[in-house]
Design an enzyme around this catalytic site. Structure first.
Site, mmCIF file in Angstrom:
data_model
loop_
_atom_site.group_PDB
_atom_site.id
_atom_site.type_symbol
_atom_site.label_atom_id
_atom_site.label_comp_id
_atom_site.label_asym_id
_atom_site.label_seq_id
_atom_site.Cartn_x
_atom_site.Cartn_y
_atom_site.Cartn_z
ATOM 1 N N CYS A 153 0.859 -1.183 0.000
ATOM 2 C CA CYS A 153 0.000 0.000 0.000
ATOM 3 C C CYS A 153 0.893 1.231 0.000
ATOM 4 C CB CYS A 153 -0.968 -0.017 1.173
ATOM 5 S SG CYS A 153 -0.183 0.025 2.776
ATOM 6 N N SER A 154 0.300 2.396 0.033
ATOM 7 C CA SER A 154 1.105 3.605 -0.113
ATOM 8 C C SER A 154 2.049 3.843 1.051
ATOM 9 C CB SER A 154 0.217 4.829 -0.359
ATOM 10 O OG SER A 154 -0.736 4.947 0.655
#
Length: 102
Positions: free
Chosen positions: A7-8
């Site tokens: 994920c980011s």
């Protein structure tokens, strides 16, 4: 089975990891599931059977396919609905199917 979620920031998927772990336990599946930011994926790729991307980093799909392709590791974006609803069981099933079909 080792499932890496990308994920980011590596934080937004922590709830999903917990839900996936509970689903794996309920099914009697031995799984290591963890989440990292995209900048860490390369350093951990040798430990991975399946890589799943959070919908917010779907733009990284081709790059991650290149990284994982050399090692024959399947990569896919997590279904947005399942991600939004933190449906750990469905996301676990997605990972299992990916591994079986590689």
């Amino acid at each position: 089975m080792n499932i890496l979620l990308c994920c980011s920031a590596g934080m937004s998927t922590s709830l999903i990891v917990t839900k996936m772990e509970k689903a794996a336990e309920a099914k009697g599946i031995s799984a290591r599931i963890w989440a990292v930011s995209e900048s860490v994926v390369r350093s951990q790729i040798d430990e991975v059977d399946v890589l799943l991307l959070g919908p917010q980093v779907r733009f990284l799909l081709n790059e991650m396919k290149n990284i994982c392709g050399e090692k024959n590791i399947p990569v896919e974006v997590i279904d947005m609905m399942n991600y939004g609803m933190c449906n750990g069981e469905a996301i676990l099933e997605q990972a299992i199917k990916l591994k079986e079909n590689k």
